[in-house]
Scaffold this active site. Sequence first.
Site, PDB file in Angstrom:
ATOM      1  N   ASN A 122       0.858  -1.174   0.000  1.00 42.68           N
ATOM      2  CA  ASN A 122       0.000   0.000   0.000  1.00 42.68           C
ATOM      3  C   ASN A 122       0.902   1.235   0.000  1.00 42.68           C
ATOM      4  O   ASN A 122       1.878   1.291   0.740  1.00 42.68           O
ATOM      5  CB  ASN A 122      -0.898   0.008   1.240  1.00 42.68           C
ATOM      6  CG  ASN A 122      -1.848  -1.173   1.268  1.00 42.68           C
ATOM      7  OD1 ASN A 122      -2.306  -1.630   0.234  1.00 42.68           O
ATOM      8  ND2 ASN A 122      -2.135  -1.678   2.462  1.00 42.68           N
ATOM      9  N   GLY A 163      -3.950   3.425   0.737  1.00 42.87           N
ATOM     10  CA  GLY A 163      -4.342   2.856   2.024  1.00 42.87           C
ATOM     11  C   GLY A 163      -3.196   2.624   2.985  1.00 42.87           C
ATOM     12  O   GLY A 163      -3.336   1.871   3.952  1.00 42.87           O
ATOM     13  N   GLN A 164      -2.069   3.283   2.753  1.00 47.81           N
ATOM     14  CA  GLN A 164      -0.919   3.102   3.645  1.00 47.81           C
ATOM     15  C   GLN A 164      -1.140   3.862   4.948  1.00 47.81           C
ATOM     16  O   GLN A 164      -1.454   5.052   4.939  1.00 47.81           O
ATOM     17  CB  GLN A 164       0.365   3.600   2.970  1.00 47.81           C
ATOM     18  CG  GLN A 164       1.609   3.366   3.837  1.00 47.81           C
ATOM     19  CD  GLN A 164       2.887   3.837   3.157  1.00 47.81           C
ATOM     20  OE1 GLN A 164       2.873   4.451   2.096  1.00 47.81           O
ATOM     21  NE2 GLN A 164       4.018   3.555   3.791  1.00 47.81           N
ATOM     22  N   HIS A 178       6.550  -1.398   3.672  1.00 45.69           N
ATOM     23  CA  HIS A 178       6.296  -2.775   4.092  1.00 45.69           C
ATOM     24  C   HIS A 178       5.550  -3.528   3.004  1.00 45.69           C
ATOM     25  O   HIS A 178       4.708  -2.971   2.297  1.00 45.69           O
ATOM     26  CB  HIS A 178       5.525  -2.832   5.412  1.00 45.69           C
ATOM     27  CG  HIS A 178       4.295  -1.965   5.461  1.00 45.69           C
ATOM     28  ND1 HIS A 178       4.359  -0.602   5.616  1.00 45.69           N
ATOM     29  CD2 HIS A 178       2.978  -2.281   5.362  1.00 45.69           C
ATOM     30  CE1 HIS A 178       3.123  -0.108   5.638  1.00 45.69           C
ATOM     31  NE2 HIS A 178       2.266  -1.102   5.459  1.00 45.69           N
ATOM     32  N   HIS A 189       3.039  -6.598   2.415  1.00 42.56           N
ATOM     33  CA  HIS A 189       2.087  -7.512   3.056  1.00 42.56           C
ATOM     34  C   HIS A 189       2.144  -8.848   2.323  1.00 42.56           C
ATOM     35  O   HIS A 189       1.855  -8.913   1.121  1.00 42.56           O
ATOM     36  CB  HIS A 189       0.659  -6.990   2.927  1.00 42.56           C
ATOM     37  CG  HIS A 189       0.364  -5.715   3.659  1.00 42.56           C
ATOM     38  ND1 HIS A 189      -0.264  -5.684   4.884  1.00 42.56           N
ATOM     39  CD2 HIS A 189       0.582  -4.417   3.328  1.00 42.56           C
ATOM     40  CE1 HIS A 189      -0.423  -4.424   5.277  1.00 42.56           C
ATOM     41  NE2 HIS A 189       0.076  -3.631   4.346  1.00 42.56           N
TER      42      HIS A 189
HETATM   43  P1  5GP Z   1      -0.682  -0.323   5.895  1.00 45.78           P
HETATM   44  O1  5GP Z   1      -2.126   0.024   6.053  1.00 45.78           O
HETATM   45  O2  5GP Z   1       0.230   0.825   6.294  1.00 45.78           O
HETATM   46  O3  5GP Z   1      -0.339  -0.856   4.515  1.00 45.78           O
HETATM   47  O4  5GP Z   1      -0.409  -1.543   6.844  1.00 45.78           O
HETATM   48  C1  5GP Z   1       0.022  -1.411   8.149  1.00 45.78           C
HETATM   49  C2  5GP Z   1      -0.122  -2.758   8.814  1.00 45.78           C
HETATM   50  O5  5GP Z   1       0.610  -2.739  10.028  1.00 45.78           O
HETATM   51  C3  5GP Z   1      -1.573  -3.107   9.175  1.00 45.78           C
HETATM   52  O6  5GP Z   1      -1.930  -4.333   8.547  1.00 45.78           O
HETATM   53  C4  5GP Z   1      -1.548  -3.217  10.697  1.00 45.78           C
HETATM   54  O7  5GP Z   1      -2.370  -4.230  11.185  1.00 45.78           O
HETATM   55  C5  5GP Z   1      -0.080  -3.477  10.985  1.00 45.78           C
HETATM   56  N1  5GP Z   1       0.377  -3.003  12.279  1.00 45.78           N
HETATM   57  C6  5GP Z   1       0.163  -1.764  12.801  1.00 45.78           C
HETATM   58  N2  5GP Z   1       0.741  -1.662  14.001  1.00 45.78           N
HETATM   59  C7  5GP Z   1       1.335  -2.860  14.249  1.00 45.78           C
HETATM   60  C8  5GP Z   1       2.099  -3.369  15.351  1.00 45.78           C
HETATM   61  O8  5GP Z   1       2.349  -2.701  16.352  1.00 45.78           O
HETATM   62  N3  5GP Z   1       2.562  -4.638  15.228  1.00 45.78           N
HETATM   63  C9  5GP Z   1       2.320  -5.411  14.141  1.00 45.78           C
HETATM   64  N4  5GP Z   1       2.829  -6.659  14.132  1.00 45.78           N
HETATM   65  N5  5GP Z   1       1.609  -4.958  13.083  1.00 45.78           N
HETATM   66  C10 5GP Z   1       1.120  -3.705  13.150  1.00 45.78           C
END
Ligand code: 5GP
Length: 111
Positions: free
Chosen positions: A84, A90-91, A97, A99
């Site tokens: 993302n 949706g980041q 990172h 997924h």
């Molecule tokens: P994004 O929406 O930025 O692509 O994804 C962020 C991801 O990080 C989400 O899937 C969320 O669940 C995960 N995430 C957020 N905070 C933490 C955390 O403290 N530990 C872990 N293991 N995952 C996290």
Amino acid sequence: MTVFAKIIDREIPADIVYEDDLCLAFRDIAPKAPTHVLVIPKKPIASLIDLTDEDEAIVGRCVLVASRVAAGLGLGSGYRLVVNCGPDGGQEVPHLHFHLLGGRSLGWPPG
Ligand code: 5GP
């Protein structure tokens, strides 16, 4: 400092499944599939938008790590690797990172 930087520094816990000099892989705290692992570079790159030529090897390593982690976790029937990027993508966490999602049939297109 992002939550992922704190995980790299072991300031907050995570279920780490792989680590090397460039990358870390750990289970997402709120999994969107039976297997949901995040593969991140240790370098604090905010997003795909911020990549430079010098990041080529880091990104390559992350993708290779994702492939190996997927194999190690038994995702032989397939999986999805998603990045993302930015608000429209949706980041939420501003640390690059990947997924790794698997363990069920995944719909397409994404929402
Ligand atoms: P994004 O929406 O930025 O692509 O994804 C962020 C991801 O990080 C989400 O899937 C969320 O669940 C995960 N995430 C957020 N905070 C933490 C955390 O403290 N530990 C872990 N293991 N995952 C996290």
